[in-house]
Design a protein around this motif. Structure first.
Motif, PDB file in Angstrom:
ATOM      1  N   UNK A 547       0.821  -1.207   0.000  1.00 36.09           N
ATOM      2  CA  UNK A 547       0.000   0.000   0.000  1.00 36.09           C
ATOM      3  C   UNK A 547       0.858   1.260   0.000  1.00 36.09           C
ATOM      4  N   UNK A 548       1.863   1.290   0.856  1.00 43.56           N
ATOM      5  CA  UNK A 548       2.725   2.460   1.017  1.00 43.56           C
ATOM      6  C   UNK A 548       4.061   2.178   0.340  1.00 43.56           C
ATOM      7  N   UNK A 549       4.403   2.981  -0.682  1.00 47.17           N
ATOM      8  CA  UNK A 549       5.606   2.775  -1.479  1.00 47.17           C
ATOM      9  C   UNK A 549       6.697   3.766  -1.096  1.00 47.17           C
ATOM     10  N   UNK A 550       7.848   3.564  -1.705  1.00 47.79           N
ATOM     11  CA  UNK A 550       9.032   4.373  -1.393  1.00 47.79           C
ATOM     12  C   UNK A 550       8.810   5.852  -1.672  1.00 47.79           C
ATOM     13  N   UNK A 551       8.097   6.191  -2.723  1.00 48.75           N
ATOM     14  CA  UNK A 551       7.921   7.590  -3.104  1.00 48.75           C
ATOM     15  C   UNK A 551       6.663   8.224  -2.515  1.00 48.75           C
ATOM     16  N   UNK A 552       6.135   7.636  -1.449  1.00 48.94           N
ATOM     17  CA  UNK A 552       4.941   8.156  -0.791  1.00 48.94           C
ATOM     18  C   UNK A 552       5.315   9.029   0.404  1.00 48.94           C
ATOM     19  N   UNK A 553       4.302   9.639   1.004  1.00 46.97           N
ATOM     20  CA  UNK A 553       4.473  10.354   2.267  1.00 46.97           C
ATOM     21  C   UNK A 553       3.370   9.912   3.229  1.00 46.97           C
ATOM     22  N   UNK A 554       3.673  10.018   4.528  1.00 44.95           N
ATOM     23  CA  UNK A 554       2.735   9.622   5.578  1.00 44.95           C
ATOM     24  C   UNK A 554       2.643  10.758   6.592  1.00 44.95           C
ATOM     25  N   UNK A 555       1.418  11.150   6.919  1.00 46.30           N
ATOM     26  CA  UNK A 555       1.176  12.219   7.886  1.00 46.30           C
ATOM     27  C   UNK A 555       0.307  11.676   8.999  1.00 46.30           C
ATOM     28  N   UNK A 556       0.704  11.932  10.262  1.00 49.71           N
ATOM     29  CA  UNK A 556      -0.064  11.495  11.435  1.00 49.71           C
ATOM     30  C   UNK A 556      -0.352  12.712  12.298  1.00 49.71           C
ATOM     31  N   UNK A 557      -1.624  12.904  12.637  1.00 45.02           N
ATOM     32  CA  UNK A 557      -2.037  14.010  13.514  1.00 45.02           C
ATOM     33  C   UNK A 557      -2.816  13.434  14.691  1.00 45.02           C
ATOM     34  N   UNK A 558      -2.458  13.876  15.887  1.00 44.59           N
ATOM     35  CA  UNK A 558      -3.173  13.448  17.095  1.00 44.59           C
ATOM     36  C   UNK A 558      -3.558  14.677  17.896  1.00 44.59           C
ATOM     37  N   UNK A 559      -4.848  14.787  18.239  1.00 46.74           N
ATOM     38  CA  UNK A 559      -5.345  15.842  19.128  1.00 46.74           C
ATOM     39  C   UNK A 559      -6.070  15.174  20.291  1.00 46.74           C
ATOM     40  N   UNK A 560      -5.554  15.361  21.482  1.00 46.32           N
ATOM     41  CA  UNK A 560      -6.140  14.733  22.664  1.00 46.32           C
ATOM     42  C   UNK A 560      -5.224  14.933  23.856  1.00 46.32           C
ATOM     43  N   UNK A 561      -5.366  14.067  24.840  1.00 43.85           N
ATOM     44  CA  UNK A 561      -4.527  14.164  26.033  1.00 43.85           C
ATOM     45  C   UNK A 561      -3.163  13.522  25.792  1.00 43.85           C
ATOM     46  N   UNK A 562      -2.169  14.065  26.453  1.00 44.47           N
ATOM     47  CA  UNK A 562      -0.853  13.471  26.511  1.00 44.47           C
ATOM     48  C   UNK A 562      -0.389  13.449  27.951  1.00 44.47           C
ATOM     49  N   UNK A 563       0.595  12.629  28.254  1.00 43.00           N
ATOM     50  CA  UNK A 563       1.091  12.558  29.616  1.00 43.00           C
ATOM     51  C   UNK A 563       2.552  12.118  29.607  1.00 43.00           C
ATOM     52  N   UNK A 564       3.165  12.178  30.780  1.00 43.26           N
ATOM     53  CA  UNK A 564       4.574  11.821  30.928  1.00 43.26           C
ATOM     54  C   UNK A 564       4.729  10.870  32.110  1.00 43.26           C
ATOM     55  N   UNK A 565       5.575   9.868  31.927  1.00 41.86           N
ATOM     56  CA  UNK A 565       5.870   8.909  32.999  1.00 41.86           C
ATOM     57  C   UNK A 565       7.366   8.929  33.256  1.00 41.86           C
TER      58      UNK A 565
END
Length: 923
Positions: A547-565
């Motif tokens: 599905x995803x080839x070498x000449x592609x791009x991938x974008x990920x967006x997350x809106x929500x809570x985050x935290x630190x441990x």
């Protein structure tokens, strides 16, 4: 207007026939900048014009049908028969182009409006025609849409809009059936495979009830070789049209004499007012030489005294020469010279020679016989004029194949088989413009070299092979993929207000503005955004190499809570929190930044960007540097792996969830940046570094958070890129929404803060100038982020469009002084820019400068009288200035052009009874 009678079962048929035979695009004969005057009455109509146009349309359609029957299945014929069919097909195709031009010219005459109306109605809905017949008139519709726009009557302008509506409908159908068309036409060069073409076969069956190939050939004075006369296909160096064997091989230039993996590009039938220049630009990008075989009639005329009279085409020919290419002789009229008297052969060649000399032709004097049709007498005649015949051994068939990818595949397949070649293209087709870069890009990848012809021999570049240029607009990536997540309704964590809206807005921007296919964008919101679903989307969708080839791009967006441990070692780990996460076990319920890094490393695509709008999201460990200035950025970036992340805040911060428009401050700033504000060097591209250089200082200045940015493990210095689209914004009118005062003030503050956060950075000798921004890295430490600001020159037209786009954005933000300056800049760059003139007028209108506004609306209408909103704006401006009579006249024209507009009833009421009570409520 009457809609096309397109039945769902036959729309592909209609397109197939039209695209197979669509002609070259010619400029309208009516000047595009003619001022638009609109007399109350049209010119007197020629009562016989409708009959003449109808007869010409019938003759054009009959020829179209004959070509379809002639060419159907030609690839399966024995070589001698195929050559005869293709030769006749080219002759009929050139006749079709002439008939299309003649029909368009006749329909554009000032006294032919009634006849043109009847012609459009017939093209759209003639019941006796087959569905696939109608797009034989696609070229005619294109010329009517362009030419009638400059009409001197309101009726003419309305017809132009109607023709354009028809073309827009065809474009939508063409896009919807693109894959079917590829399947129908993609097999020209294939052997042993019979494509299933049921819908096309239905149309062919109807036509074969009217025509046969043999009958078509007989009607035009040709015939298929009898089976007993069929001989093996001659070698590439052998000629056609009466020239066979050693004589042609010795006297003419063929591609079999080229060294291995070497190609000579040739283009016939020009010069063309538009496509030749576009081809020159492509050749420049690849540093490829070419020979342009040009028709004398396209260059100008020759007087009775034998002196050349150069026309508009000569200017195009001079640009070909200035670009370093050769121009050569392709006869004067593109006639079948093997059937000419020798005196006619000499006249055709000599007249074109005179025009080529007038254009400044230098180098070898080459000749190419139209259709490759020649005999010994014709060849001897052109040789007496000191001309050398150059043939070809690779035919692109771009005159008959409507699919650019199919054309490219054919050329590459033939070059691969023969190992070298002179390639025949035509610089009169849009499809050639689209196919050429596909061919050159593959030749570059396979190590081919270019040749030219100088001093009677091939000259091959020995210092380098074909070099791939920076990607052209729209070619940066093969495909684009995205995962967009927004969570408001948490199960255990505090609920948020704007995260889902943030995600929806980002998805909308990706699809509508940046060309991500809707099917390639996964949106997970609220209950769907579980840990399992997020990880499944990340790993299965993006980890699938099919599905995803070498000449592609991938974008990920997350809106929500985050935290630190905090780990026992003292190291901190950041997490994004899915909707189903509990409060006490982040390790089991949430998704750690190291997991995102592993996903990033596993993605096949060359570029990936993660944008995290969450509290405590700054702990994505960084490795590798941030890309800096590079004079060959676009080219080198295409080879480098890029894995980047931008986060909304650091590990000790909460991010603001109360920005304008129902968004978080970070996401609202991100959307502002992607509107074009982050294009720091004006090249039409927004890199991830430019995005961070705009967003980070802007957000830091207005919220208690510090966005972070950097590269993830596996990155090799590549940059994720957003390519700004060509504007599709409507003209400004009272219907265009604006930001409220608070949001407008914040937008101005963002721009000011982002600019203030950047400072000049030292540049290495010869490097592009850059700005430097100090922002947080993903490890929480300060880093100096360098983004190039070297301004590029995109040309006056593109620069004017970008200035207009900037003005639209500033208008929405109620920054009228700056918007006015942007629209004036657009008009300075492109004085005939009707859209910018309208927009400038509307900014002045909003500032209550009604007389000045009316002047600019009138200038816009002088440039393009078909702009209905400019007539509406003019009416409003005149109304506000107290000139009711002129306002009413403008409104009447507007209603003629846009009778279904939302304000139509209001305006019609005032026109019918112009009292104070019915007075329109102008903005």
């Amino acid at each position: 207007m009457t809609a096309f009678l397109l039945r769902p079962s036959s729309t592909a048929l209609l397109l197939t026939a039209a695209l197979a035979l669509a002609g070259c695009q010619r400029a309208a004969t009516t000047p595009a900048d003619t001022p638009a005057a609109l007399p109350a009455a049209s010119a007197p109509q020629d009562v016989g014009a409708s009959q003449r146009l109808g007869r010409e349309a019938d003759e054009l359609l009959a020829l179209h049908r004959q070509i379809v029957v002639l060419m159907d299945g030609e690839a399966a014929l024995p070589p001698p028969q195929r050559r005869e069919v293709q030769a006749l097909g080219q002759q009929l195709f050139h006749e079709l182009l002439q008939r299309q031009q003649a029909l368009a010219d006749a329909a554009l005459k000032p006294d032919a409006l009634d006849a043109t109306t009847a012609l459009l109605t017939r093209i759209e809905s003639e019941p006796s025609w087959f569905d696939a017949d109608r797009l034989a008139f696609k070229e005619v519709l294109g010329q009517l849409a362009t030419g009638l726009k400059s009409a001197q009557t309101l009726d003419g302008i309305k017809l132009a809009r109607r023709a354009q509506d028809d073309l827009d409908t065809l474009a939508e159908v063409e896009k919807a059936y693109e894959q079917e068309l590829k399947e129908v036409f993609g097999g020209f060069a294939k052997r042993g495979i019979e494509l299933k073409r049921e819908k096309w076969a239905d149309y062919i069956a109807k036509l074969k009830a009217l025509h046969t190939r043999e009958a078509v050939m007989k009607q035009h004075g040709a015939q298929l070789p009898a089976p007993a006369d069929l001989a093996p296909e001659p070698p590439a160096s052998a000629a056609s049209g009466g020239m066979r064997g050693m004589a042609a091989k010795d006297r003419e230039v063929f591609g079999d004499k080229l060294p291995p993996k070497t190609v000579l590009l040739t283009f016939d039938d020009g010069p063309h007012a538009r496509y030749t220049d576009e081809i020159l630009e492509i050749l420049k990008r690849y540093q490829a030489p070419a020979v342009f075989f040009q028709l004398g009639q396209n260059l100008g005329k020759v007087g009775a005294d034998g002196k050349p009279l150069p026309g508009n085409g000569t200017a195009v020919a001079k640009r070909v020469l200035a670009a370093g290419h050769q121009i050569a002789n392709h006869s004067f009229t593109h006639g079948l010279m093997s059937k000419f008297e020798l005196v006619k052969v000499k006249e055709e060649a000599a007249n074109t020679e005179a025009l080529l000399d007038a254009a400044g032709r230098n180098g070898d004097a080459l000749f190419r016989f139209p259709y490759g049709a020649r005999n010994d007498g014709a060849l001897t005649t052109i040789e007496a004029l000191k001309l050398r015949s150059m043939m070809w051994n690779v035919d692109s068939l771009d005159w008959s194949d409507p699919i650019p990818k199919s054309i490219a595949a054919r050329v590459l397949d033939e070059l691969d088989k023969q190992g070298r070649g002179i390639v025949l293209f035509h610089d009169i087709h849009a499809r050639t413009v689209q196919a050429l870069p596909l061919v050159l890009a593959q030749l570059a990848a396979d190590g081919w070299r270019f040749a030219s012809w100088q001093n009677g021999q091939f000259v091959v570049s020995t210092d380098k092979t074909v070099t791939a240029p920076p990607p052209a607009p729209g070619e940066l990536y093969r495909e684009s993929h995205a995962l967009v997540i927004g969570i408001d309704g948490y199960t255990a964590w505090p609920k948020l207000s704007h995260a889902v809206r943030d995600a929806q807005a980002v998805r909308e921007s990706l699809v509508t503005r940046f060309g991500f296919k809707a099917d390639n964008v996964t949106l997970l919101t609220d209950a769907d955004a579980t840990r399992a679903n997020i990880l499944k989307a990340l790993n299965e969708r993006f980890g699938d190499a099919k599905r995803v080839k070498r000449d592609d791009r991938v974008f990920v967006f997350f809106a929500g809570h985050g935290s630190t441990r905090r780990l026992p070692s003292g190291r901190e780990v950041g997490y994004i929190v899915p909707v189903d996460a509990g409060l006490n076990d982040l390790q089991a319920d949430a998704i750690a930044m190291p997991q995102l890094q592993e996903v990033a490393e596993a993605i096949t695509a060359k570029h990936a960007l993660f944008v995290i709008d969450a509290c405590y999201s700054g702990l994505g460990l960084t490795r590798g540097g941030v890309a800096g200035s590079d004079s060959n950025f676009a080219r080198t970036n295409a080879r480098r792996i890029g894995r980047q992340m931008m986060t909304a805040g650091g590990a000790d911060q909460q991010v603001a969830d109360d920005g304008p428009g129902g968004h978080s401050v970070f996401t609202w700033t991100l959307l502002q940046a992607l509107s074009g504000k982050a294009d720091l060097n004006g090249d039409g591209l927004i890199t991830a570094t430019e995005l961070a250089a705009y967003v980070a200082p802007a957000v830091s200045a207005i919220a208690h958070q510090t966005p972070a940015f950097g590269s993830l493990p596996g990155s090799e210095g590549g940059e994720f890129i957003f390519e700004l689209p060509a504007s599709t914004e409507p003209a400004l009118s009272g219907a265009v929404a604006q930001l409220d005062d608070k949001a407008s003030q914040l937008a101005a503050k963002l721009d000011e803060a982002s600019t203030a956060g950047r400072q000049a950075a030292p540049a290495a000798s010869g490097a592009a100038s850059a700005v430097q921004v100090t922002i947080k890295g993903l490890d929480g430490k300060d880093q100096a982020l360098a983004a190039t600001t070297a301004r590029v020159d995109p040309g006056a037209r593109v620069a004017a469009q970008r200035a207009n786009d900037r003005g639209l954005q500033l208008y929405r933000e109620r920054r009228y002084d700056e918007a006015e300056a942007a629209f004036k800049e657009a008009l300075q760059l492109q004085p005939k820019f009707a859209l910018a003139a309208n927009n400038l007028g509307f900014v002045l209108y909003r500032r209550a400068k009604f007389a000045d506004a009316a002047g600019w609306f009138e200038k816009a209408l002088e440039m393009d009288a078909s702009r209905s909103l400019a007539w509406l704006n003019l009416g409003d401006a005149r109304l506000q200035a107290g000139d009711d009579a002129k306002a009413m006249a403008a409104y009447k024209t507007f209603l003629e052009l846009a009778p279904k507009h939302a304000r139509a009833a209001e305006l019609q009421a005032w026109i019918a009874a112009p009292s104070e009570g019915t007075r329109p409520k102008a903005l």
